[in-house]
Every structure is written in structure tokens, then in C-alpha cells.
Design a protein around this motif. Sequence first.
Motif, PDB file in Angstrom:
ATOM      1  N   VAL A   1      -0.440 -47.899  25.732  1.00  0.00           N
ATOM      2  CA  VAL A   1       0.096 -47.541  24.424  1.00  0.00           C
ATOM      3  C   VAL A   1       1.003 -48.683  23.960  1.00  0.00           C
ATOM      4  N   ARG A   2       0.698 -49.242  22.803  1.00  0.00           N
ATOM      5  CA  ARG A   2       1.512 -50.333  22.241  1.00  0.00           C
ATOM      6  C   ARG A   2       2.563 -49.802  21.292  1.00  0.00           C
ATOM      7  N   GLU A   3       2.253 -48.667  20.631  1.00  0.00           N
ATOM      8  CA  GLU A   3       3.198 -48.129  19.654  1.00  0.00           C
ATOM      9  C   GLU A   3       2.982 -46.626  19.491  1.00  0.00           C
ATOM     10  N   TYR A   4       4.083 -45.889  19.489  1.00  0.00           N
ATOM     11  CA  TYR A   4       4.035 -44.458  19.229  1.00  0.00           C
ATOM     12  C   TYR A   4       4.318 -44.230  17.752  1.00  0.00           C
ATOM     13  N   LYS A   5       3.450 -43.486  17.070  1.00  0.00           N
ATOM     14  CA  LYS A   5       3.584 -43.236  15.637  1.00  0.00           C
ATOM     15  C   LYS A   5       4.197 -41.877  15.333  1.00  0.00           C
ATOM     16  N   GLY A   6       4.127 -40.952  16.271  1.00  0.00           N
ATOM     17  CA  GLY A   6       4.717 -39.636  16.062  1.00  0.00           C
ATOM     18  C   GLY A   6       3.748 -38.505  16.365  1.00  0.00           C
ATOM     19  N   ILE A   7       4.272 -37.305  16.275  1.00  0.00           N
ATOM     20  CA  ILE A   7       3.477 -36.101  16.533  1.00  0.00           C
ATOM     21  C   ILE A   7       2.696 -35.758  15.277  1.00  0.00           C
ATOM     22  N   VAL A   8       1.427 -35.421  15.451  1.00  0.00           N
ATOM     23  CA  VAL A   8       0.580 -35.029  14.333  1.00  0.00           C
ATOM     24  C   VAL A   8      -0.018 -33.652  14.609  1.00  0.00           C
ATOM     25  N   PHE A   9      -0.284 -32.925  13.518  1.00  0.00           N
ATOM     26  CA  PHE A   9      -0.813 -31.569  13.609  1.00  0.00           C
ATOM     27  C   PHE A   9      -2.015 -31.401  12.703  1.00  0.00           C
ATOM     28  N   GLY A  10      -2.838 -30.447  13.042  1.00  0.00           N
ATOM     29  CA  GLY A  10      -3.906 -29.968  12.177  1.00  0.00           C
ATOM     30  C   GLY A  10      -3.874 -28.459  12.241  1.00  0.00           C
ATOM     31  N   GLU A  11      -3.916 -27.815  11.092  1.00  0.00           N
ATOM     32  CA  GLU A  11      -3.864 -26.348  11.047  1.00  0.00           C
ATOM     33  C   GLU A  11      -5.029 -25.807  10.230  1.00  0.00           C
ATOM     34  N   THR A  12      -5.619 -24.747  10.742  1.00  0.00           N
ATOM     35  CA  THR A  12      -6.693 -24.068  10.030  1.00  0.00           C
ATOM     36  C   THR A  12      -6.497 -22.567  10.185  1.00  0.00           C
ATOM     37  N   ILE A  13      -6.570 -21.855   9.078  1.00  0.00           N
ATOM     38  CA  ILE A  13      -6.495 -20.391   9.117  1.00  0.00           C
ATOM     39  C   ILE A  13      -7.795 -19.855   8.535  1.00  0.00           C
ATOM     40  N   ILE A  14      -8.438 -18.977   9.299  1.00  0.00           N
ATOM     41  CA  ILE A  14      -9.717 -18.421   8.877  1.00  0.00           C
ATOM     42  C   ILE A  14      -9.638 -16.898   8.902  1.00  0.00           C
ATOM     43  N   GLY A  15     -10.384 -16.282   8.036  1.00  0.00           N
ATOM     44  CA  GLY A  15     -10.483 -14.826   8.022  1.00  0.00           C
ATOM     45  C   GLY A  15     -11.862 -14.425   8.488  1.00  0.00           C
ATOM     46  N   ALA A  16     -11.920 -13.315   9.166  1.00  0.00           N
ATOM     47  CA  ALA A  16     -13.214 -12.786   9.606  1.00  0.00           C
ATOM     48  C   ALA A  16     -13.621 -11.691   8.635  1.00  0.00           C
ATOM     49  N   ASN A  17     -14.820 -11.818   8.082  1.00  0.00           N
ATOM     50  CA  ASN A  17     -15.234 -10.794   7.118  1.00  0.00           C
ATOM     51  C   ASN A  17     -15.743  -9.544   7.821  1.00  0.00           C
ATOM     52  N   ILE A  18     -15.887  -8.486   7.073  1.00  0.00           N
ATOM     53  CA  ILE A  18     -16.247  -7.183   7.640  1.00  0.00           C
ATOM     54  C   ILE A  18     -17.628  -7.191   8.304  1.00  0.00           C
ATOM     55  N   PHE A  19     -18.564  -7.977   7.761  1.00  0.00           N
ATOM     56  CA  PHE A  19     -19.897  -8.046   8.346  1.00  0.00           C
ATOM     57  C   PHE A  19     -19.849  -8.643   9.749  1.00  0.00           C
ATOM     58  N   LYS A  20     -19.097  -9.727   9.902  1.00  0.00           N
ATOM     59  CA  LYS A  20     -18.956 -10.329  11.232  1.00  0.00           C
ATOM     60  C   LYS A  20     -18.237  -9.384  12.183  1.00  0.00           C
ATOM     61  N   ASP A  21     -17.218  -8.672  11.680  1.00  0.00           N
ATOM     62  CA  ASP A  21     -16.508  -7.691  12.507  1.00  0.00           C
ATOM     63  C   ASP A  21     -17.466  -6.609  12.994  1.00  0.00           C
ATOM     64  N   PHE A  22     -18.338  -6.147  12.105  1.00  0.00           N
ATOM     65  CA  PHE A  22     -19.306  -5.115  12.462  1.00  0.00           C
ATOM     66  C   PHE A  22     -20.244  -5.616  13.564  1.00  0.00           C
ATOM     67  N   LEU A  23     -20.780  -6.821  13.389  1.00  0.00           N
ATOM     68  CA  LEU A  23     -21.686  -7.382  14.397  1.00  0.00           C
ATOM     69  C   LEU A  23     -20.983  -7.605  15.728  1.00  0.00           C
ATOM     70  N   ALA A  24     -19.734  -8.073  15.674  1.00  0.00           N
ATOM     71  CA  ALA A  24     -18.981  -8.278  16.906  1.00  0.00           C
ATOM     72  C   ALA A  24     -18.747  -6.952  17.612  1.00  0.00           C
ATOM     73  N   GLY A  25     -18.492  -5.876  16.834  1.00  0.00           N
ATOM     74  CA  GLY A  25     -18.298  -4.555  17.420  1.00  0.00           C
ATOM     75  C   GLY A  25     -19.544  -4.073  18.137  1.00  0.00           C
ATOM     76  N   ILE A  26     -20.709  -4.313  17.544  1.00  0.00           N
ATOM     77  CA  ILE A  26     -21.969  -3.938  18.192  1.00  0.00           C
ATOM     78  C   ILE A  26     -22.140  -4.724  19.491  1.00  0.00           C
ATOM     79  N   ARG A  27     -21.834  -6.009  19.458  1.00  0.00           N
ATOM     80  CA  ARG A  27     -21.942  -6.831  20.669  1.00  0.00           C
ATOM     81  C   ARG A  27     -21.025  -6.303  21.764  1.00  0.00           C
ATOM     82  N   ASP A  28     -19.810  -5.869  21.364  1.00  0.00           N
ATOM     83  CA  ASP A  28     -18.882  -5.332  22.349  1.00  0.00           C
ATOM     84  C   ASP A  28     -19.453  -4.081  23.008  1.00  0.00           C
ATOM     85  N   ILE A  29     -20.173  -3.259  22.241  1.00  0.00           N
ATOM     86  CA  ILE A  29     -20.732  -2.014  22.778  1.00  0.00           C
ATOM     87  C   ILE A  29     -21.916  -2.305  23.698  1.00  0.00           C
TER      88      ILE A  29
END
Length: 105
Positions: free
Chosen positions: A14-42
Motif C-alpha cells: 500500500v503506497r497511500e491510504y485514501k480513506g474508508i468507502v461505503f456502498g449502500e443498497t436498500i431493496i424491497g421484496a414484493n408480495i409475489f416473491k414473498d409468496f413464492l419464498a413461503g411456498i419454498r419454505d413449506i
Amino acid sequence: MILSTTGSVDGRPVREYKGIVFGETIIGANIFKDFLAGIRDIIGGRSGAYEKVLMEARETSLREMQERAAQLGANAVIGIKVDYETLGAGNGMMMVVTSGTAVVL
């Protein structure tokens, strides 16, 4: 841009430290995906819909972090961590945060 979960890159001091960097992503799960995931759980098995959404969120967060590192003049991000958190009423949203140290190798 080199991305690494380790604190260094073999053979590249490392020749030089530039600092801490972040990436943020917020996603919502729609009802259709929730339904399919529920079936998979069963009936058992993996929820491909959720896996795809999580993969896309993680990649978006990493890309955002990489872009911020480039803006600082870095050519690598080391010590990367990826965190997942549920948010919102009924935990209906997922947040993916990546963080690391932007450096010049």
C-alpha cells in the motif's frame, strides 16, 4: 480496481491510504416473491427469487463502493466487509452495506 476482503494484496504494498468507502443498497421484496419464498419454505428448497435479488443488491453495493474509491483516486479497496440487515415494518426491506479501505497500491 482490485477488490479484496484481506487487509493487503500479495506483492503489492500500500503506497497511500485514501480513506474508508461505503456502498449502500436498500431493496424491497414484493408480495409475489414473498409468496413464492413461503411456498419454498413449506416444500423445501432454495428461494431463487430472493437469491437473485440479494445477489443484485450485493453487486450494486460493491459497484457503488468501487466508484467512490475511484473518485478518491484509489486503485484498490482492501478489507472489504459485506453486511446484510432487514428494515421496515415486518422486515419488508433488505439493506446491503459494503465497506472497505480505499488505497493506492
